[in-house]
Every structure is written in C-alpha cells, then in structure tokens.
Scaffold this motif. Structure first.
Motif, short mmCIF file in Angstrom:
data_model
loop_
_atom_site.label_atom_id
_atom_site.label_comp_id
_atom_site.label_asym_id
_atom_site.label_seq_id
_atom_site.Cartn_x
_atom_site.Cartn_y
_atom_site.Cartn_z
N VAL A 28 8.08 -11.05 -5.60
CA VAL A 28 8.27 -10.78 -4.17
C VAL A 28 9.70 -11.13 -3.76
CG1 VAL A 28 7.57 -11.52 -1.86
CG2 VAL A 28 5.84 -11.25 -3.66
N ARG A 29 10.30 -10.27 -2.94
CA ARG A 29 11.62 -10.57 -2.38
C ARG A 29 11.68 -10.03 -0.95
NH1 ARG A 29 14.64 -8.54 -6.03
NH2 ARG A 29 14.93 -6.49 -5.05
N ASP A 30 12.16 -10.87 -0.04
CA ASP A 30 12.33 -10.48 1.37
C ASP A 30 11.03 -9.93 1.97
OD1 ASP A 30 15.01 -11.21 1.29
OD2 ASP A 30 15.66 -9.20 0.69
N GLY A 31 9.92 -10.55 1.58
CA GLY A 31 8.65 -10.19 2.16
C GLY A 31 8.02 -8.93 1.61
N VAL A 32 8.59 -8.37 0.54
CA VAL A 32 8.11 -7.11 -0.03
C VAL A 32 7.86 -7.32 -1.53
CG1 VAL A 32 8.69 -4.70 -0.50
CG2 VAL A 32 9.34 -5.74 1.68
N ALA A 490 4.29 -8.05 1.03
CA ALA A 490 3.85 -9.16 0.19
C ALA A 490 2.83 -9.99 0.95
CB ALA A 490 5.02 -10.01 -0.25
N ASP A 491 1.69 -9.37 1.25
CA ASP A 491 0.53 -10.05 1.82
C ASP A 491 -0.50 -10.10 0.70
OD1 ASP A 491 1.93 -9.99 4.18
OD2 ASP A 491 0.72 -8.43 5.12
N LEU A 492 -0.84 -11.30 0.25
CA LEU A 492 -1.64 -11.47 -0.97
C LEU A 492 -2.64 -12.60 -0.81
CD1 LEU A 492 1.49 -11.35 -3.29
CD2 LEU A 492 -0.22 -9.51 -3.14
#
Length: 526
Positions: A28-32, A490-492
């Motif tokens: 994940v980087r910068d919320g993505v 990046a919601d997990l």
C-alpha cells in the motif's frame, strides 16, 4: 518505484478480484493498493519507512463496509438508557424508575415494540415511575417514540397536528395525546426541546464510536443521513486532529414538500468531502415501519393501517428522484412494505437504461414473488439489514408478524431470493437500530433469525460480497473499492478465520486481526 507505506505478508488473501482471486501479500502507498501477489512481488517495495505486518495466516479481505448506518445522527438516537434488553412492561418500568437524568430528562432508546405485549403505546403505562420528569423514549425502529406528559407540555403539544409528511401525534378519542409519536415530524416536535451535547462532546463520542466500529473489522459505512446539517463541519473538525477510523459516505435526506431550491441544495452538497468522508447521494423515505403501522402496503395490515405512502403525493417523490438523477445524484429510498417497494421500482423503471445501478432500495422487509426479479431486471440495488430479523419470531407471535399476517410474514427479508434472482445485495446494520458489529451482519445474513429463519441464508461468499463488492456497486464505487486489487483503495480487513468457509456462529465471533482504512491501520488485534 517508490517504497510502500505498508506491506502485509503471511496472509490468505481473498481478493474478490476475478483476475487474481488469491494472494498472500499486499503493498500500500498513499492510501492505495499498489501490489497484490506473494512475498516476491512486494519485496522490492519495502523501504526504510515501510511498516511490514506479518498476518500469520489470517484471512485478508477487502475492507468490510456497513451499507446502511447512522454513526453521527445515531449518537443522538443512542443517548440515555439502553432499553434494548427490555422484554416486557415490568422491565421497562423498572429501567425507567432507576434511569439517570440528562439535563433533567429521562432519555431512553432501543425499546422493542414487543415489550408492550400488544398494549397500545401510552404514557399512562410509565408516567408514575418518572417522578414528573420529562421523558423521551425511542422505540428500536427509530421511527417512533413514547414521551411523558411533561415532555408534551415542554414541546407545547396539546392535541393532534397536521404534517407535510406521514406523521402522527397519536391521540385518544377525546383528543388527548397519548405520548406516542409516530414518524420523524412528530418526534421532531419534542426533539427540538431536548438537551443537546456540546460540539466537543459530539466529536469525542463520534471518534470513540468509529474506533469501536473499526475494532469489528469495519472500514467504511454508507451513512443514511446528514444529521442536523452540521455534520460536514463536525467531520472536518475531526480530520483537523487526525484521520477518521472509518470511511464515511453520507446521503442527505430529501423529504416531502421539497421544492426546486431544496433539490438544488442537495445537488450542491455533493461536492462536500474530506480525506475519508464525502457526501454522495440522497436519502428518501417511501414509508415507515411495519410495527408503527406506517409501512406502505398493497393491502392494509391486521390493524387496518399501512395503506398510505410517506409522501402524501407519491408522484412528487418520483419527480424529485428524476430531478436528482438528471443531475447525476444517486438515491437510496427507505421502502419496507410491498407497495412502497413497487412504487420505487416503477420510478426507477421510468428512468430507462440510465437508471441501472444508480439507485437503491433500503430494507425491503416483505415483497411478493413478482417483485423479486425486478431488482435485477432494472438494476436496482437491494440494501438489506439482516440483524433486523432478530426483532421477529419464527412462530410469528411478534408485533411485526402479527401486523402483517402469516402470508406476508412468510416473505420476510428475502435476501437470498434477491441474490438468486441476480440482484446486487448490499448488507448493513442500520446502527443504532441494530448493533454495528459487521461480523453480526455477515453471520445473520448467513443464518437469518425470527420470521426470516424459514428461508435460506446467504452463502459465506455471498455475505462477504454484500459487505464488499456489492456495497461498492451500491455506492457507485466498484472501480475503486470492494476488491483487493492494484489501484483500489487500501481498505482492508484481516480476520482470524475465513468468513467464506466458516459457519455463521464462528463468523459472529471471528477474531479481528487488523483493520486498515485509507492505508492507515485503524485497529490492530494481532
């Protein structure tokens, strides 16, 4: 390639991405999400600032989403004494006798209609245990309340009132208000004089609540209200100090009597957004509740009620939906009874092909066979709340079932029928109407309770999709949410078991290993 902010390894990833259904590592980087694969695929993305978390075999899924919740307005609703465990009138009287005071008021919430044992809801049943205090007690459905005589006097209510929407100050044959207030406009009369918490108190309670939601594995919620209208400012103030623990998508209400200016205001609100919140869509009511006698039914309920729509002129509802649709605003309509659901489906049908997957119906508690396939045919998303089934009984002795009669009660919450018919079915809790624990949403979707227990539940995969891929479709976000795939948010959620293969009872108690919202760890249970 720049280093990742977060790398998750040692996982059994259920990506729900048909291009790569399974993996063991995510970066994940910068919320993505920037990489999905195995350790070799993410090894080169580690840098000095990368946080690496070994999930130790936990099952990683797309972030679980509650597709129908009220986390901001619900803080007001869930104020005072929790009455959700009350089962009869004696227990209610005992709870109110010992209840604390908030600004001199007795406040309560979550009261089951069944607690009255078939009696009419009347302040005379509780007045003597209140010591003269004003009282406002919400029934669990959120659409009705019982208030005391002192509360009626404080609000200046002395008899029946007329409203622009279907609401009632219930009165006895002599015109005396019984204290039973049905639907929003009637309750608003007393809510206007209730004690209010400060901005700081609301902000602190909101962060506490959202953190507790994240601890159940929840990463997002579709919020079916905009509170008193100051919610954007409240959320912005939270984000001044840090990130929200849960991503929020809010839909302001569009109520009967709205004019062109009101519609334009709803359209303008769609631009409001923060880092992890945004306004998206509009919420309508086509009816109320079965227990309150305000669900819009094709035939009257067993009390002779339920034949009126929430909008006195249903055509005005359809016109408002069409205006919002033309402006690109998605809509969600509360429709519980068969007539209400049919009217919303007919309204979407009038939009033509452009209406597909742009509109949704909330609740859908009882519908006949011919209605079920129309959801897939028209592309209307079904938004269902499986925990609501717990307020009913398999033998139909509960207030919901008695109101409808056996035939309509046998059509309770047809979640699996809608899925089998090809509809998108998004799942939620409707907190505070039911608990926000998303694991309970999954579990009751798999194993419905009460009047719905006679029908089949969803498979584990269907339930998971209801809180991930189908929830993303319901929000119009399928291209950025609902799957573990590069380019998606990046919601997990990481659970200590596989929700697809585990039984409903196991899913309800699943250990939450990690919750990630917007690339930031919001709960760590490792």
């Amino acid at each position: 390639m720049p280093a990742a902010d977060l790398v998750l390894t040692g996982a059994a990833v259920r990506t729900l991405d048909p291009n790569r259904p399974h993996a063991s590592a995510v970066a994940v980087r910068d919320g993505v999400i920037v990489a999905v694969g195995d350790d070799a695929d993410v090894r080169g993305l580690r840098g000095p600032g990368t946080e690496v978390v070994d999930l130790g075999g936990a099952t990683l899924t797309p972030g679980l989403v509650d597709a129908h919740s009220h986390p901001v307005w619900g803080l007001e609703m869930a104020t005072g004494t929790d009455l959700s465990a009350v089962r009869d009138l004696d227990a209610l009287r005992g709870a109110l006798r010992g209840a604390g005071r908030t600004g001199g008021w007795v406040l309560g919430w979550g009261l089951d209609h069944n607690a009255f044992g078939g009696r009419a809801v009347d302040r005379a049943l509780i007045e003597d245990v209140l010591d003269g205090a004003p009282a406002f007690i919400r029934l669990y459905d959120g659409h009705s309340a019982l208030v005391s005589g002192a509360a009626l006097r404080a609000a200046g209510i002395e008899g029946p009132r007329a409203f622009a929407q279907r609401s009632t100050v219930v009165c006895d044959p002599d015109g005396r208000p019984t204290g039973h207030l049905v639907e929003h406009a009637a309750m608003d009369l007393v809510q206007a004089v209730l004690p209010r918490p400060s901005h700081a108190e609301r902000r602190a309670r909101l962060v506490e609540l959202l953190s507790a939601m994240a601890a159940t594995g929840l990463t997002g919620a579709h919020v079916m209200d905009l509170g008193d209208g100051d919610v954007p400012e409240l959320l912005a103030s939270v984000e001044e100090a840090g990130d929200l623990p849960v991503r929020l998508r809010l839909a302001p209400w569009c109520m009967p009597g709205v004019g062109p200016q009101g519609i334009d205001e709803i359209i303008a609100l769609q631009a409001a957004a923060g880092r992890l919140w945004r306004v998206g869509g509009a919420k309508f009511f086509m009816d109320g509740t079965v227990e309150g006698g305000t669900a819009w039914l094709e035939h009257a309920d067993c009390h002779g009620q339920g034949t009126d729509a929430f909008w006195p002129d249903p055509r005005a509802y359809a016109d408002a939906v069409r205006r919002l649709h033309a402006a690109g605003v998605r809509t969600a309509t509360h429709a519980i009874g068969d007539a209400a659901v049919r009217h919303v489906l007919d309204t979407v049908a009038s939009l033509g092909e452009s209406g597909r997957l742009a509109h949704r119906i909330e609740h859908i508690e009882t519908v006949p066979d011919d209605t079920v396939p129309r959801f897939a045919e028209l592309g209307v998303i079904a938004s269902m709340q499986p925990p609501h089934t717990a307020y009913t009984r398999a033998d139909h002795t509960d207030e919901w079932s008695r109101r409808l009669g056996d035939t309509r009660a046998s059509r309770a919450w047809r979640t699996r029928d809608l899925r089998d018919a090809g509809a998108f079915v998004a799942l939620g809790s409707d907190w505070p109407i039911a608990h926000y624990d998303v694991r309970q949403v999954l579990a009751t979707a798999m194993s419905p309770r009460g009047a719905a227990s006679a029908g089949p539940g969803l498979t584990g995969l269907m339930a998971l999709e209801g809180c991930t891929t189908h929830a993303a479709v319901a929000a119009g976000e399928a291209d950025v949410a609902g799957r573990v795939a590069p380019g998606h948010r990046a919601d997990l959620t990481a659970l200590g078991l596989d929700p697809v293969t585990a039984g409903a009872d196991e899913v309800a108690q699943a250990p939450v290993r990690l919750t990630v919202a917007g690339g930031r760890i919001t709960y760590r249970g490792l």
